[in-house]
Design an enzyme around this catalytic site. Sequence first.
Site, PDB file in Angstrom:
ATOM      1  N   HIS B 264       0.843  -1.200   0.000  1.00  0.00           N
ATOM      2  CA  HIS B 264       0.000   0.000   0.000  1.00  0.00           C
ATOM      3  C   HIS B 264       0.886   1.261   0.000  1.00  0.00           C
ATOM      4  O   HIS B 264       0.733   2.141  -0.852  1.00  0.00           O
ATOM      5  CB  HIS B 264      -0.894  -0.038   1.254  1.00  0.00           C
ATOM      6  CG  HIS B 264      -1.772   1.174   1.445  1.00  0.00           C
ATOM      7  ND1 HIS B 264      -3.123   1.158   1.183  1.00  0.00           N
ATOM      8  CD2 HIS B 264      -1.496   2.421   1.883  1.00  0.00           C
ATOM      9  CE1 HIS B 264      -3.640   2.353   1.453  1.00  0.00           C
ATOM     10  NE2 HIS B 264      -2.673   3.135   1.882  1.00  0.00           N
ATOM     11  N   GLU B 265       1.822   1.310   0.931  1.00  0.00           N
ATOM     12  CA  GLU B 265       2.685   2.495   1.023  1.00  0.00           C
ATOM     13  C   GLU B 265       3.572   2.632  -0.219  1.00  0.00           C
ATOM     14  O   GLU B 265       3.861   3.737  -0.677  1.00  0.00           O
ATOM     15  CB  GLU B 265       3.534   2.442   2.294  1.00  0.00           C
ATOM     16  CG  GLU B 265       2.728   2.473   3.601  1.00  0.00           C
ATOM     17  CD  GLU B 265       1.791   3.665   3.705  1.00  0.00           C
ATOM     18  OE1 GLU B 265       2.119   4.724   3.133  1.00  0.00           O
ATOM     19  OE2 GLU B 265       0.714   3.539   4.333  1.00  0.00           O
ATOM     20  N   HIS B 268       1.900   4.719  -2.812  1.00  0.00           N
ATOM     21  CA  HIS B 268       2.072   6.164  -2.601  1.00  0.00           C
ATOM     22  C   HIS B 268       3.456   6.608  -3.080  1.00  0.00           C
ATOM     23  O   HIS B 268       3.600   7.633  -3.748  1.00  0.00           O
ATOM     24  CB  HIS B 268       1.947   6.498  -1.108  1.00  0.00           C
ATOM     25  CG  HIS B 268       0.545   6.430  -0.565  1.00  0.00           C
ATOM     26  ND1 HIS B 268      -0.477   7.197  -1.053  1.00  0.00           N
ATOM     27  CD2 HIS B 268       0.012   5.691   0.457  1.00  0.00           C
ATOM     28  CE1 HIS B 268      -1.599   6.945  -0.362  1.00  0.00           C
ATOM     29  NE2 HIS B 268      -1.321   6.027   0.554  1.00  0.00           N
ATOM     30  N   GLU B 294      -4.603   7.945  -2.844  1.00  0.00           N
ATOM     31  CA  GLU B 294      -5.124   6.730  -2.211  1.00  0.00           C
ATOM     32  C   GLU B 294      -5.432   5.661  -3.266  1.00  0.00           C
ATOM     33  O   GLU B 294      -5.326   4.463  -2.997  1.00  0.00           O
ATOM     34  CB  GLU B 294      -6.366   7.066  -1.386  1.00  0.00           C
ATOM     35  CG  GLU B 294      -6.780   6.004  -0.400  1.00  0.00           C
ATOM     36  CD  GLU B 294      -5.768   5.748   0.714  1.00  0.00           C
ATOM     37  OE1 GLU B 294      -4.847   6.566   0.921  1.00  0.00           O
ATOM     38  OE2 GLU B 294      -5.891   4.689   1.368  1.00  0.00           O
TER      39      GLU B 294
END
Lengths: 494, 494
Positions: B264-265, B268, B294
């Site tokens: 997930h990170e 970003h 997001e």
Amino acid sequence: MSSANTLGRVDSLQRLRDRMTELADLAALDMLATWDQLVMMPAGGAEARAHQLAALARLAHERAMGEEIGEWLAALDDARLDDLDRDIVRVARREWERARRVPAELAAERSRAHAEGQESWRRARANDDFAAFAPALQRNVELAREYGECLAEGGSRPYQELLAEYDFGLETEALRELFGALVVALPPLAQQARAHSPRRELAVPVDVQHTAVRNTLRLVGVDEQGWRLDVAPHPFTAWIGPSDTRLTTRYNDGNLESLLSSLHEYGHGLYERQIDPTLVRTNLGRGTSMSIHESQSKLWENHVARSPAFADVLAFELEGAGFPVAPAELHATLTGVEPSLIRVSADPLTYPLHIVLRFELELALIEGELAVVDLPAAWRDGMRRLLGVEVPSDALGCLQDIHWGAGSFGYFPSYALGCLIAAQLWEAMESELGPREEELRRGEVGPIQAWLAERVHRHGRRLDTMPLITQATGRSLGIEPFLRYVAPLAGRAP
Amino acid sequence: MSSANTLGRVDSLQRLRDRMTELADLAALDMLATWDQLVMMPAGGAEARAHQLAALARLAHERAMGEEIGEWLAALDDARLDDLDRDIVRVARREWERARRVPAELAAERSRAHAEGQESWRRARANDDFAAFAPALQRNVELAREYGECLAEGGSRPYQELLAEYDFGLETEALRELFGALVVALPPLAQQARAHSPRRELAVPVDVQHTAVRNTLRLVGVDEQGWRLDVAPHPFTAWIGPSDTRLTTRYNDGNLESLLSSLHEYGHGLYERQIDPTLVRTNLGRGTSMSIHESQSKLWENHVARSPAFADVLAFELEGAGFPVAPAELHATLTGVEPSLIRVSADPLTYPLHIVLRFELELALIEGELAVVDLPAAWRDGMRRLLGVEVPSDALGCLQDIHWGAGSFGYFPSYALGCLIAAQLWEAMESELGPREEELRRGEVGPIQAWLAERVHRHGRRLDTMPLITQATGRSLGIEPFLRYVAPLAGRAP
């Protein structure tokens, strides 16, 4: 006097104090970004970090130089200020007036020349090619001279003003005398010491050193609540806040530099932590000078870590980490003397001679008495004269340090002054508290910390180097305490 | 047109660009100081760090708001700018004009109220005491409404303007429609999915997770040259420079959150790294909105990490680290559905419903249709209606998130939008590149990275959320791709 005037005065003081607070916060951010750059940052971040640091420097410069500061200073009536505010205003005025003497173009040109000089130095050292570095060095010398002349405004000599950037109030003549005396006293001691206290090797595994360093630092108060310890190729300390101190050290299988350097860095860190809380985030809330800072690191390196008594503690920690060693052997390893080529690995006795050489040479460069092209030969002559060693290459000679490439003239003396000041403070402390031997053997350093806090640390920048030394030790700075400190290494009585 | 005028115009543009560059550098420093605070800083540094961040925020605000920016903008003739400069000026003008609408006192009061609100929230959550938090929340709601009204200048509704702080151009009505459709479609799916894809536990030792996370990230391009991976209690990503990306994750023995959160990170981080280099250090050189950001994290979390194909890779890495597990079992563990109380640990199907609830409630609070005192009951009603769960306490209900305590109204929607946008982007990508299954099974993500760079990342802030989605996927944002993504969890065809 109208009340409007009073208000104006109070207002000016408050604005000045607010500005000093802002500059202190920006300086802390600069230190954080630099620490990160050297300790945490992935290599790919270098370009962006250079921009970020430059942006911060530009902003800080702009906020430190503004016309409005002059207006606030002019509106103040110093006689009506309390002691603390008077010192804040005194130092603010001094720095603002100095900064205003330097034309913006000169400041910008120095900044560029220093960046280029460092790069040029790096390549020249790698290739042992002084000639490739000479033009950049020449430029740095000229700009430093010009900078010093701006600051002097026809009063003192330029080198004096370069010193003042690191050590306000320090006089070139005082250095000539102190260092001249070292040149007489130290070389014969060094020759005796290399026989009496020869250099020894002690190969301690790196993981043992890790444990011993952590435990030794814990003993002197380094906890996780307010400190970090990390690895850096060139150890340094960052003080990001009064309770956020970041030490670094480095580990080599072949020597115990990690123990010495971590206690050295601890001395820098402790100084900043013990400054009077009322000074925090003012322009007085940091160490007063490079030489006093270096005296604090040298005190813990030379007078604690290298003491026969503290060898008990270090030997205990090494044994606890799985490396049994006799305290006497450990102490002999930490204090062995051997005149050598490289400053940063010099022993405690010959170290100041490396500095004296650099002082003589940089003074001669700035005064125009030594041409850049003649530096390598002058370096070799000086090393022969002061340390009795032959310099086989410029890479191991006048190219070994980054300072001149980075335009830092006037910085070197603080390293030797640190040794002298540390010895004088240590004697003053022992004459007051009694010998530290018994307590050091048990690792008790509380009274040392407290004495340093009271006599040195708490003042921050309220006292400059020489007044601080006089107030703390009852006399002006001399070389005798240092000579007494190193005498036993040469087999002489202190 | 005189040449003096031309010069003035060029000069104004250069000054504007320089200012935007400075603000970008200051923003990077802010991110660095925040990263350090959460990852490296000893606890004792908290007070000083708060001051440092505040100083940086004050300076950045001052430099972003200056009258001189208005003068530069007024001097520019937009028609004469090239495409890039026109976008730089357009976004600069928009932000400057928005910022100028907010009185300084209101900005200061919000800042104070948010700091106090966070503290109040922290205590209230610890004591499960909503009443203790209500006054601070009330204050935050009122200030958010007032802030939104300033920005709206009598045009749109205040909530619309709060949304615009995170997602410029997003319309409240569009959200109502999208989220309204989710409320109809998702709850029945959730009930089927909890039977078809029940939640499972898989206890993987933390050291196994460490190795698997490192190796998985390496596979997708995380190297030491330009990335860091550290541990943080609340995982986040810091982009300090285009080649300095710092991911964080957290490890628990009981679940595989570390694998999901690190990918997930990574989403970003990759977004910020793939922005067009010509935009770096301009005001366009970052992710365009919270919802697009997001979507990038959700794409890697939902469509890569939770895909059946990538389960092969993750199982291989876990096995390599000493924890053999069948890919199908691993996939089932990463996608198990169970309507539950806590947003941050919700499964991929029910997650958006947690957000829809928060959107409905914060909109009603700002519009004055829901009183703060009635929030806990409304929360419980909503959880029953949307997720079919009973809320046993406010600590596990309306006190679970920090956002409202910190004054962040309008932020929550981006979490659900991220899920929807990720699904729509993924479908567009697969319809163009073909199914990703075979390549994902081998851990090949290069074409995914390249497609995202071309369609999403490189634009930076040149395109706002909705235009970007339309341009990248050929249609406006809808919920169908997300419904097709979750359908298999409920045992239905996509």
